[in-house]
Design a protein around this motif. Structure first.
Motif, mmCIF file in Angstrom:
data_model
loop_
_atom_site.group_PDB
_atom_site.id
_atom_site.type_symbol
_atom_site.label_atom_id
_atom_site.label_comp_id
_atom_site.label_asym_id
_atom_site.label_seq_id
_atom_site.Cartn_x
_atom_site.Cartn_y
_atom_site.Cartn_z
ATOM 1 N N THR A 96 84.629 41.915 47.656
ATOM 2 C CA THR A 96 83.837 40.868 47.009
ATOM 3 C C THR A 96 83.577 41.153 45.536
ATOM 4 N N GLY A 97 83.519 42.444 45.158
ATOM 5 C CA GLY A 97 83.037 42.768 43.825
ATOM 6 C C GLY A 97 81.543 42.483 43.744
ATOM 7 N N GLY A 98 81.028 42.442 42.533
ATOM 8 C CA GLY A 98 79.616 42.114 42.330
ATOM 9 C C GLY A 98 78.764 43.338 42.094
ATOM 10 N N HIS A 99 78.286 43.935 43.157
ATOM 11 C CA HIS A 99 77.448 45.127 43.019
ATOM 12 C C HIS A 99 78.215 46.240 42.305
ATOM 13 N N SER A 100 79.452 46.408 42.691
ATOM 14 C CA SER A 100 80.392 47.270 41.983
ATOM 15 C C SER A 100 81.711 46.525 41.909
ATOM 16 N N PHE A 101 82.623 47.017 41.087
ATOM 17 C CA PHE A 101 83.918 46.347 40.921
ATOM 18 C C PHE A 101 84.657 46.263 42.249
ATOM 19 N N GLY A 102 84.501 47.305 43.079
ATOM 20 C CA GLY A 102 85.241 47.353 44.333
ATOM 21 C C GLY A 102 84.421 47.077 45.572
ATOM 22 N N HIS A 103 83.207 46.568 45.418
ATOM 23 C CA HIS A 103 82.311 46.333 46.558
ATOM 24 C C HIS A 103 82.958 45.426 47.604
ATOM 25 N N ALA A 104 82.659 45.701 48.879
ATOM 26 C CA ALA A 104 83.207 44.914 49.988
ATOM 27 C C ALA A 104 82.117 44.636 51.019
ATOM 28 N N ILE A 105 82.372 43.658 51.876
ATOM 29 C CA ILE A 105 81.499 43.361 53.000
ATOM 30 C C ILE A 105 82.291 43.535 54.293
#
Length: 280
Positions: free
Chosen positions: A184-193
Motif C-alpha cells: 500500500t505504501g503510506g506509512h512507509s514506502f514499502g508498507h503492506a496490509i
C-alpha cells in the motif's frame, strides 16, 4: 489469549510487548481535544500501544503477522523514549498454544520498523529458523539501505541473519490460500496490509495505516507516516471496502480492541476487546 475465527482460520494475539508513544505524533495534525476523546493519554502525553503479533492457524500452516519488539533489543534510553513497559513474551505465548518458534512456517511483515521487526532476530540469529519471511520489495530495500529519516527505525540488527529467509514481493502475494499480503505504501514506502479470507468471512489487517480504532477517520494519519497522502488514499479504499462487506479490521497496536467490525454511521457493530490480563 484473545482469539478470532475467520471461517476455518483461527487468529490468536500473542504477547509482543507494550510501548507508549507521543499522542501528538501518533495523531499528526489532529488536535488533542479531538483525539483524546477517543483514546487514553497519560500525563506525559503518551498513548499506550501494544506490539502483539497475530498467530494465524490454518490447519496446515502456522503464520505470524509481525514479530513484536523482541527481548533485549532496546537500550535503557530507548525504553524510556519509547515508553516500553513490557518486552516480548512471544515464546511463552506460543508455548501456551503447544507451539515452538521452530513451528512458525511464515512471518508476514507489513513493514520493518523496529517496533514490528525487532522480534525477528536475537544474538543467535533468526528467531524463526524454519519460517519464510515476506515483506514488500520496497520495504526490504529500504530496510537495508535506510534514508536519513528512516535509519532511526530500520536497524541492521533486525535483518542481519535472516537474509536467506526473506522473500520480497512487488505488488501483492498470496502466501496461502485465502491469505494475501498487499503493498500500500503510506506509512512507509514499502508498507503492506494483510487480507484473510475463509468460508465467506474476511479480516483486513491494516497495520500502521490504522494502528488503533481511533485512527479510523482516513484523515487521521500519523506524523510518523512518510507518505501521508498515500495513507489517506489507501485508508479510504480499504475502509470503504471493509464496511461494505462487513469485514473484521484487526490491530497490532491497539490497547483497547483486538478487532472491530464497523456498521452504518460509524457504529461499532461487533468487537473483540482485549482481555484485562493482556493489557500489560
Amino acid at each position: 489469549m484473545d482469539q478470532l475465527k475467520i471461517g476455518d482460520i483461527t487468529l490468536t494475539w500473542l504477547k509482543g510487548g507494550m510501548t507508549h508513544l507521543d499522542g501528538g505524533a501518533m495523531f499528526g495534525v489532529v488536535p488533542k481535544p479531538l483525539w483524546s476523546k477517543k483514546y487514553a493519554v497519560n500525563e506525559k502525553n503518551q498513548i499506550p500501544l501494544r506490539t502483539d503479533p497475530i498467530l494465524i492457524e490454518t490447519g496446515k500452516k502456522n503464520i505470524l503477522i509481525e514479530s513484536g519488539i523482541g527481548n533485549g533489543k532496546l537500550t535503557e534510553k530507548q525504553k524510556r523514549n519509547f515508553g516500553v513497559t513490557e518486552e516480548s513474551k512471544l515464546e511463552e505465548s506460543l508455548r501456551e498454544k503447544q507451539l515452538h518458534l521452530s513451528d512458525i512456517d511464515i512471518v508476514l511483515m507489513t513493514h520493518m520498523h523496529f517496533d514490528h521487526a525487532s522480534g525477528l532476530t536475537n544474538d543467535r540469529g533468526s528467531v524463526f529458523p524454519n519460517a519464510t519471511i515476506y515483506c514488500s520489495e520496497k520495504e526490504w530495500k529500504e530496510m537495508r539501505n535506510p534514508t536519513i529519516r528512516s535509519k532511526a527505525t530500520y536497524w541492521e540488527k533486525n535483518w542481519k541473519g535472516i537474509e536467506d529467509q526473506v522473500v520480497a514481493f512487488e505488488h501483492e502475494l498470496e502466501v496461502f490460500p485465502g491469505i494475501r499480503i498487499v503493498h500500500t505504501g503510506g506509512h512507509s514506502f514499502g508498507h503492506a496490509i494483510v487480507l484473510i479470507e475463509s468460508k465467506g468471512e474476511m479480516a483486513i489487517h491494516m497495520a500502521d495505516l490504522m494502528p488503533t480504532h481511533a485512527h479510523k477517520n482516513p484523515l487521521w494519519v500519523m506524523a510518523y507516516d512518510d507518505y501521508p497522502m498515500d495513507s489517506i488514499r489507501e485508508k479510504e479504499k480499504w475502509i470503504t471496502f471493509g464496511e461494505e462487506y462487513g469485514v473484521w479490521f484487526t490491530f497490532y497496536h491497539d490497547a483497547v480492541y483486538r478487532a472491530i467490525q464497523w456498521g452504518e454511521a460509524n457504529e461499532i457493530h461487533r468487537s473483540l476487546p482485549i482481555q484485562k490480563a493482556g493489557k500489560g
